[in-house]
Write a protein that holds these residues in place. Structure first.
Motif, PDB file in Angstrom:
ATOM      1  N   HIS A 106     132.014  63.116 -17.033  1.00 27.57           N
ATOM      2  CA  HIS A 106     130.567  62.944 -16.848  1.00 27.57           C
ATOM      3  C   HIS A 106     129.810  64.058 -17.577  1.00 27.57           C
ATOM      4  O   HIS A 106     128.784  63.821 -18.206  1.00 27.57           O
ATOM      5  N   TYR A 107     130.329  65.278 -17.459  1.00 27.95           N
ATOM      6  CA  TYR A 107     129.619  66.421 -18.038  1.00 27.95           C
ATOM      7  C   TYR A 107     129.499  66.289 -19.552  1.00 27.95           C
ATOM      8  O   TYR A 107     128.394  66.339 -20.106  1.00 27.95           O
ATOM      9  N   PHE A 108     130.649  66.121 -20.217  1.00 31.09           N
ATOM     10  CA  PHE A 108     130.611  66.046 -21.682  1.00 31.09           C
ATOM     11  C   PHE A 108     130.086  64.702 -22.174  1.00 31.09           C
ATOM     12  O   PHE A 108     129.546  64.607 -23.272  1.00 31.09           O
ATOM     13  N   GLY A 109     130.240  63.662 -21.338  1.00 35.13           N
ATOM     14  CA  GLY A 109     129.781  62.335 -21.743  1.00 35.13           C
ATOM     15  C   GLY A 109     128.279  62.144 -21.634  1.00 35.13           C
ATOM     16  O   GLY A 109     127.659  61.528 -22.500  1.00 35.13           O
ATOM     17  N   VAL A 167     113.328  55.204 -23.181  1.00 34.22           N
ATOM     18  CA  VAL A 167     114.636  55.516 -23.777  1.00 34.22           C
ATOM     19  C   VAL A 167     115.667  55.681 -22.659  1.00 34.22           C
ATOM     20  O   VAL A 167     115.382  56.274 -21.616  1.00 34.22           O
ATOM     21  N   VAL A 168     116.858  55.120 -22.915  1.00 33.38           N
ATOM     22  CA  VAL A 168     117.946  55.195 -21.934  1.00 33.38           C
ATOM     23  C   VAL A 168     119.219  55.581 -22.676  1.00 33.38           C
ATOM     24  O   VAL A 168     119.687  54.824 -23.534  1.00 33.38           O
ATOM     25  N   PRO A 169     119.791  56.768 -22.394  1.00 33.94           N
ATOM     26  CA  PRO A 169     121.052  57.140 -23.042  1.00 33.94           C
ATOM     27  C   PRO A 169     122.167  56.205 -22.579  1.00 33.94           C
ATOM     28  O   PRO A 169     122.398  56.061 -21.377  1.00 33.94           O
ATOM     29  N   VAL A 170     122.827  55.537 -23.523  1.00 33.29           N
ATOM     30  CA  VAL A 170     123.882  54.578 -23.180  1.00 33.29           C
ATOM     31  C   VAL A 170     125.020  54.636 -24.195  1.00 33.29           C
ATOM     32  O   VAL A 170     124.835  55.095 -25.319  1.00 33.29           O
ATOM     33  N   GLY A 171     126.174  54.128 -23.779  1.00 34.72           N
ATOM     34  CA  GLY A 171     127.255  53.874 -24.707  1.00 34.72           C
ATOM     35  C   GLY A 171     127.090  52.461 -25.265  1.00 34.72           C
ATOM     36  O   GLY A 171     126.292  51.668 -24.745  1.00 34.72           O
ATOM     37  N   ARG A 181     100.172  42.842 -20.380  1.00 31.49           N
ATOM     38  CA  ARG A 181     101.040  43.976 -20.712  1.00 31.49           C
ATOM     39  C   ARG A 181     101.020  45.050 -19.632  1.00 31.49           C
ATOM     40  O   ARG A 181      99.982  45.635 -19.325  1.00 31.49           O
ATOM     41  N   VAL A 182     102.175  45.310 -19.063  1.00 27.90           N
ATOM     42  CA  VAL A 182     102.366  46.379 -18.087  1.00 27.90           C
ATOM     43  C   VAL A 182     103.480  47.321 -18.534  1.00 27.90           C
ATOM     44  O   VAL A 182     103.395  48.531 -18.362  1.00 27.90           O
ATOM     45  N   PHE A 183     104.534  46.751 -19.139  1.00 30.16           N
ATOM     46  CA  PHE A 183     105.751  47.531 -19.379  1.00 30.16           C
ATOM     47  C   PHE A 183     106.030  47.782 -20.862  1.00 30.16           C
ATOM     48  O   PHE A 183     105.781  46.908 -21.705  1.00 30.16           O
ATOM     49  N   PRO A 184     106.617  48.942 -21.180  1.00 27.45           N
ATOM     50  CA  PRO A 184     107.140  49.168 -22.531  1.00 27.45           C
ATOM     51  C   PRO A 184     108.455  48.411 -22.686  1.00 27.45           C
ATOM     52  O   PRO A 184     109.075  48.027 -21.685  1.00 27.45           O
ATOM     53  N   GLU A 185     108.883  48.183 -23.908  1.00 24.18           N
ATOM     54  CA  GLU A 185     110.218  47.611 -24.161  1.00 24.18           C
ATOM     55  C   GLU A 185     111.141  48.764 -24.543  1.00 24.18           C
ATOM     56  O   GLU A 185     111.042  49.304 -25.637  1.00 24.18           O
ATOM     57  N   PRO A 186     112.019  49.170 -23.626  1.00 18.57           N
ATOM     58  CA  PRO A 186     112.828  50.368 -23.864  1.00 18.57           C
ATOM     59  C   PRO A 186     113.949  50.145 -24.887  1.00 18.57           C
ATOM     60  O   PRO A 186     114.345  49.014 -25.163  1.00 18.57           O
ATOM     61  N   HIS A 187     114.430  51.245 -25.412  1.00 12.49           N
ATOM     62  CA  HIS A 187     115.540  51.220 -26.368  1.00 12.49           C
ATOM     63  C   HIS A 187     116.695  52.074 -25.849  1.00 12.49           C
ATOM     64  O   HIS A 187     116.475  53.065 -25.138  1.00 12.49           O
ATOM     65  N   GLY A 188     117.898  51.695 -26.229  1.00  9.59           N
ATOM     66  CA  GLY A 188     119.070  52.495 -25.897  1.00  9.59           C
ATOM     67  C   GLY A 188     119.174  53.663 -26.857  1.00  9.59           C
ATOM     68  O   GLY A 188     119.012  53.509 -28.064  1.00  9.59           O
ATOM     69  N   LEU A 189     119.403  54.838 -26.296  1.00  8.72           N
ATOM     70  CA  LEU A 189     119.662  56.024 -27.101  1.00  8.72           C
ATOM     71  C   LEU A 189     121.178  56.177 -27.124  1.00  8.72           C
ATOM     72  O   LEU A 189     121.773  56.626 -26.148  1.00  8.72           O
ATOM     73  N   LEU A 190     121.793  55.726 -28.209  1.00 11.76           N
ATOM     74  CA  LEU A 190     123.262  55.671 -28.248  1.00 11.76           C
ATOM     75  C   LEU A 190     123.856  57.074 -28.213  1.00 11.76           C
ATOM     76  O   LEU A 190     123.552  57.907 -29.062  1.00 11.76           O
ATOM     77  N   THR A 191     124.680  57.321 -27.203  1.00 10.86           N
ATOM     78  CA  THR A 191     125.331  58.618 -27.088  1.00 10.86           C
ATOM     79  C   THR A 191     126.502  58.669 -28.062  1.00 10.86           C
ATOM     80  O   THR A 191     127.063  57.642 -28.437  1.00 10.86           O
ATOM     81  N   GLU A 192     126.828  59.875 -28.486  1.00 11.16           N
ATOM     82  CA  GLU A 192     127.976  60.036 -29.393  1.00 11.16           C
ATOM     83  C   GLU A 192     129.214  59.487 -28.694  1.00 11.16           C
ATOM     84  O   GLU A 192     129.410  59.703 -27.509  1.00 11.16           O
TER      85      GLU A 192
END
Length: 348
Positions: A43-46, A167-171, A194-205
């Motif tokens: 979890h820590y390094f991931g 933004v959501v950090p994801v694999g 319009r109420v919500f943004p359309e979020p994007h995945g922030l691909l983790t290494e």
């Protein structure tokens, strides 16, 4: 088609990563964990190290302890309160700052969960059934497909959208969840305004942290070094890990998973390269390797463990962090639900 979608997601993720240090104020990050056990090195390094980096860069950060999601594939909530408190301790010990990052739990934020009702009307049964992440999680757990597990991506959309997360950090394997959230946001906005943004995945290494047996580090495999483990417990775990009879230490993930997992663990904790560590140990054998890894892990975790000990000694402070995090999350969720009801014409 799937590879095209992944490439498009990666391109957007790279653009966001380049923009984050320049305009951190544009981003709201939502991330979290299920309190099914203790957090570990994987979890820590991931993820946790990256969350701290984004928080410190000035990105508005929210961390959800997804206690309701424990019962997607488990029949008991035994130990959940202890797991939640220890999760908060781990977050703080690793550098999460509660003044800048809201830490909260699902079950304490009713308005977040109420978003499930309108959101469920925006997805079809077929869309829920074909989400590959849900299928793989069900297979991994061996549990029946509960209604909560089937609608897990919709619940995750509530987590992300209640705080206008963008933004959501994801694999890579979690991208279908993000796409479903984007779809829900888009459909709501088209239908009601319009109420919500359309979020994007922030691909983790793509760092897959191996456990002590060479498989992915996981609580369920019993191959993980918990952040809360003592130096002695860590030494014992590493000593028991399986290697092989070959004396010369080499890095070969396929042929020597146990030895290679230890080398990767040491590399992460020292910032060195696996091959360089293997060359240094050479023919000193697996005993010398295990000694090296034990020292590397214990040295790395020493400041985190020292901070953990301070936090454990002050349970009132941990309760206050949760109370305040839940209060702030409720303020945000209530305001968002008010917007949703107004957009839907449900203000009476």
């Amino acid at each position: 088609m799937a590879s095209d979608t992944f490439e498009a997601s990666r391109k957007i993720s790279d653009e966001i990563k380049a923009d984050l240090p320049v305009h951190p104020e544009k981003y709201v990050m939502l991330t979290g964990d299920r309190p099914t056990g203790r957090l570990h090195l994987g979890h820590y390094f991931g993820t946790i190290r990256e969350r701290v980096r984004l928080q410190d860069a000035g990105v508005t950060s929210r961390i959800i302890i997804a206690d309701y999601q424990v019962i997607t594939d488990r029949d008991t909530t035994e130990h959940i309160a202890d797991n939640v408190r220890n999760m908060v301790i781990d977050y703080l010990a690793c550098g999460i700052d509660p003044a800048r990052t809201i830490i909260f739990t699902h079950s304490a934020v009713p308005a977040l969960n109420q978003l499930m009702l309108p959101f469920l009307s925006l997805v079809t049964e077929a869309e829920l059934l074909r989400n590959p992440t849900v299928k793989s999680e069900q297979e991994a757990s061996g549990h029946a497909l509960t209604g909560l597990l089937l609608t897990y991506p919709v619940h995750q959309a509530c987590d992300i959208l209640f705080c206008k997360g963008n933004v959501v950090p994801v694999g890579k394997d979690q991208l279908p969840h993000i796409e479903q959230t984007r779809q829900i946001a888009r459909r709501f906005n088209e239908r009601y305004g319009r109420v919500f943004p359309e979020p994007h995945g922030l691909l983790t290494e793509a760092v897959e942290i191996p456990g002590l047996d060479g498989r992915k580090m996981s609580k369920s495999y019993g191959n993980a070094i918990a952040l809360s483990a003592t130096a002695e417990e860590t030494a014992k775990l590493i000593k028991k890990s399986k290697t092989d009879s070959e004396r010369l230490i080499t890095f070969d993930k396929e042929a020597r998973p146990g030895v290679s997992a230890l080398l990767t663990t040491a590399a992460l904790c020292t910032g060195r390269d696996e091959q360089a560590i293997a060359a240094e140990i050479a023919d000193a054998g697996s005993g010398a390797l295990k000694t090296y890894v034990t020292e590397a892990v214990n040295d790395y975790l020493a400041p985190i463990r020292a901070r953990r000990a301070e936090l454990e000694a002050d349970p009132g402070y941990i309760e206050e962090i949760l109370r305040e995090g839940n209060r702030r999350a409720n303020e945000i969720a209530d305001a968002t639900l008010d917007e949703v009801r107004a957009a839907m014409g449900m203000v009476y």
